[in-house]
Design a protein around this motif. Sequence first.
Motif, PDB file in Angstrom:
ATOM      1  N   PRO A   1       0.807  -1.222   0.000  1.00  0.00           N
ATOM      2  CA  PRO A   1       0.000   0.000   0.000  1.00  0.00           C
ATOM      3  C   PRO A   1       0.844   1.277   0.000  1.00  0.00           C
ATOM      4  CG  PRO A   1       0.082  -0.931   2.194  1.00  0.00           C
ATOM      5  CD  PRO A   1       0.837  -1.875   1.317  1.00  0.00           C
ATOM      6  N   ARG A   2       0.157   2.386  -0.280  1.00  0.00           N
ATOM      7  CA  ARG A   2       0.757   3.712  -0.365  1.00  0.00           C
ATOM      8  C   ARG A   2      -0.229   4.699   0.268  1.00  0.00           C
ATOM      9  NH1 ARG A   2       0.145   4.059  -5.409  1.00  0.00           N
ATOM     10  NH2 ARG A   2       1.846   2.608  -5.802  1.00  0.00           N
ATOM     11  N   ASN A   3       0.288   5.712   0.963  1.00  0.00           N
ATOM     12  CA  ASN A   3      -0.620   6.614   1.675  1.00  0.00           C
ATOM     13  C   ASN A   3      -0.242   8.075   1.457  1.00  0.00           C
ATOM     14  OD1 ASN A   3      -2.527   7.739   3.348  1.00  0.00           O
ATOM     15  ND2 ASN A   3      -2.097   6.421   5.090  1.00  0.00           N
ATOM     16  N   HIS A   4      -1.069   8.795   0.704  1.00  0.00           N
ATOM     17  CA  HIS A   4      -0.933  10.240   0.548  1.00  0.00           C
ATOM     18  C   HIS A   4      -2.100  10.975   1.207  1.00  0.00           C
ATOM     19  CE1 HIS A   4       2.561  10.281  -2.120  1.00  0.00           C
ATOM     20  NE2 HIS A   4       2.053   9.203  -2.669  1.00  0.00           N
ATOM     21  N   PHE A   5      -2.827  10.253   2.074  1.00  0.00           N
ATOM     22  CA  PHE A   5      -4.025  10.820   2.705  1.00  0.00           C
ATOM     23  C   PHE A   5      -4.066  10.398   4.175  1.00  0.00           C
ATOM     24  CE2 PHE A   5      -8.957  10.774   2.640  1.00  0.00           C
ATOM     25  CZ  PHE A   5      -9.046  12.147   2.790  1.00  0.00           C
ATOM     26  N   PRO A   6      -2.946  10.604   4.911  1.00  0.00           N
ATOM     27  CA  PRO A   6      -2.882  10.096   6.282  1.00  0.00           C
ATOM     28  C   PRO A   6      -3.752  10.893   7.239  1.00  0.00           C
ATOM     29  CG  PRO A   6      -0.941  11.388   5.809  1.00  0.00           C
ATOM     30  CD  PRO A   6      -1.704  11.296   4.510  1.00  0.00           C
ATOM     31  N   LEU A   7      -4.193  10.240   8.301  1.00  0.00           N
ATOM     32  CA  LEU A   7      -4.998  10.888   9.337  1.00  0.00           C
ATOM     33  C   LEU A   7      -4.063  11.537  10.351  1.00  0.00           C
ATOM     34  CD1 LEU A   7      -7.922  11.303  10.406  1.00  0.00           C
ATOM     35  CD2 LEU A   7      -7.518   9.315  11.877  1.00  0.00           C
ATOM     36  N   GLU A   8      -4.104  12.872  10.415  1.00  0.00           N
ATOM     37  CA  GLU A   8      -3.270  13.608  11.357  1.00  0.00           C
ATOM     38  C   GLU A   8      -3.974  13.691  12.712  1.00  0.00           C
ATOM     39  OE1 GLU A   8      -0.334  14.506  10.529  1.00  0.00           O
ATOM     40  OE2 GLU A   8      -0.409  14.335   8.334  1.00  0.00           O
ATOM     41  N   PRO A   9      -3.218  13.761  13.811  1.00  0.00           N
ATOM     42  CA  PRO A   9      -3.849  13.858  15.132  1.00  0.00           C
ATOM     43  C   PRO A   9      -4.638  15.159  15.287  1.00  0.00           C
ATOM     44  CG  PRO A   9      -1.517  13.269  15.309  1.00  0.00           C
ATOM     45  CD  PRO A   9      -1.752  13.685  13.893  1.00  0.00           C
ATOM     46  N   ALA A  10      -5.795  15.066  15.941  1.00  0.00           N
ATOM     47  CA  ALA A  10      -6.629  16.248  16.207  1.00  0.00           C
ATOM     48  C   ALA A  10      -7.598  15.929  17.335  1.00  0.00           C
ATOM     49  CB  ALA A  10      -7.397  16.667  14.954  1.00  0.00           C
ATOM     50  N   ASP A  11      -8.107  16.977  17.961  1.00  0.00           N
ATOM     51  CA  ASP A  11      -9.131  16.800  18.985  1.00  0.00           C
ATOM     52  C   ASP A  11     -10.496  16.553  18.366  1.00  0.00           C
ATOM     53  OD1 ASP A  11      -7.294  17.235  21.051  1.00  0.00           O
ATOM     54  OD2 ASP A  11      -7.617  19.415  20.992  1.00  0.00           O
ATOM     55  N   ARG A  12     -10.699  17.112  17.158  1.00  0.00           N
ATOM     56  CA  ARG A  12     -12.023  17.030  16.532  1.00  0.00           C
ATOM     57  C   ARG A  12     -11.849  16.916  15.022  1.00  0.00           C
ATOM     58  NH1 ARG A  12     -13.752  21.010  18.827  1.00  0.00           N
ATOM     59  NH2 ARG A  12     -15.038  20.040  20.449  1.00  0.00           N
ATOM     60  N   TYR A  13     -12.705  16.119  14.394  1.00  0.00           N
ATOM     61  CA  TYR A  13     -12.674  15.940  12.941  1.00  0.00           C
ATOM     62  C   TYR A  13     -14.066  16.147  12.361  1.00  0.00           C
ATOM     63  CZ  TYR A  13      -8.326  13.295  13.824  1.00  0.00           C
ATOM     64  OH  TYR A  13      -7.080  12.895  14.224  1.00  0.00           O
ATOM     65  N   LEU A  14     -14.075  16.676  11.143  1.00  0.00           N
ATOM     66  CA  LEU A  14     -15.272  16.666  10.311  1.00  0.00           C
ATOM     67  C   LEU A  14     -14.924  15.885   9.054  1.00  0.00           C
ATOM     68  CD1 LEU A  14     -18.124  17.517   9.470  1.00  0.00           C
ATOM     69  CD2 LEU A  14     -17.145  19.655   8.586  1.00  0.00           C
ATOM     70  N   PHE A  15     -15.595  14.755   8.865  1.00  0.00           N
ATOM     71  CA  PHE A  15     -15.393  13.924   7.687  1.00  0.00           C
ATOM     72  C   PHE A  15     -16.540  14.178   6.714  1.00  0.00           C
ATOM     73  CE2 PHE A  15     -13.428  11.535  11.217  1.00  0.00           C
ATOM     74  CZ  PHE A  15     -12.133  11.395  10.720  1.00  0.00           C
TER      75      PHE A  15
END
Length: 321
Positions: A102-116
Amino acid sequence: MKSTHEESEIDLLVADRRVAADGVVALTLRHPAGEELPAWEPGAHVDLILTEDLTRQYSLCGDPADRSSWQIAVLQESDGRGGSAYVHDKLNPGTTVRVRGPRNHFPLEPADRYLFIAGGIGITPLLPMLEAATAAGAEWQLVYGGRTAASMAFVADLRAAHGDDRVVLRPQDEHGLLDLEALLGAPAGDTLVYCCGPGPLLDAVEERCSSWPSGALHTERFTPKEQGEPVLSGAFEVELAQSGLTLTVPPDRSILEVVEDAGVQVLSSCQEGTCGTCETAVLGGQVDHRDSLLTDEEKAANDTMFVCVSRAACPKLVLDL
């Protein structure tokens, strides 16, 4: 000669296939000998090498902790370029398919809150992100739009796992287009926005997030962004540091084509600046970035480029090839 990109290719068995929504099939891929698959993190995708001339990228949407299998979901596109038709017509339980990554150009960065924000099949890379955000104790909300409720994959799974408070479903035939102004009109300093879906949705989200803090918005595109005219209208040179070659790239050819014609192999796939396979380190010169992957900050760093579409913004580039 080979590029600096070395990625594993393995033949995997289609262990399971199910209908995830109208026009969407979900496939479970396993190693024929039961071996563990390479590790990955939310946001990663793999290349399915369907034929010699047909390679397509699909997001991994299962559980990263499960090394025994990978899950992908594929929308059948009537006006596509052949990849989805091949998957729907030929990849059945018991068949094998060559996979790279696999390859990842869309990593999940740390945060207190997300809107997906998901549009259609763009839900796939977000699924493991929801689980990761939950495990990290972050607050989050998913707003998921699609043409119709029946066309939206994994709805039952999402509701069962997360309930209706966190998962907001907005089929277009019932609710119209997503109300992005209500979602994004007021910047939130502690929130990261992750969006995947069709180009018009991503364009609209980018526009709404222009007043948000730098780095707040993360997107992944299945189709390339519209690009203006190149910075340079004429030819330019590329020096290949490893190979000792200096080549001329004319206006009507890509760096990738010229380099490969010179006998230097560069791993590549989409040829349109969306998959990241041909990423190449830049050792000198200024790049005219024409991909749909790098953020403004990453472009400004000028230390990497995607040679299938990006070009020079100066007379000569020096590449680590």
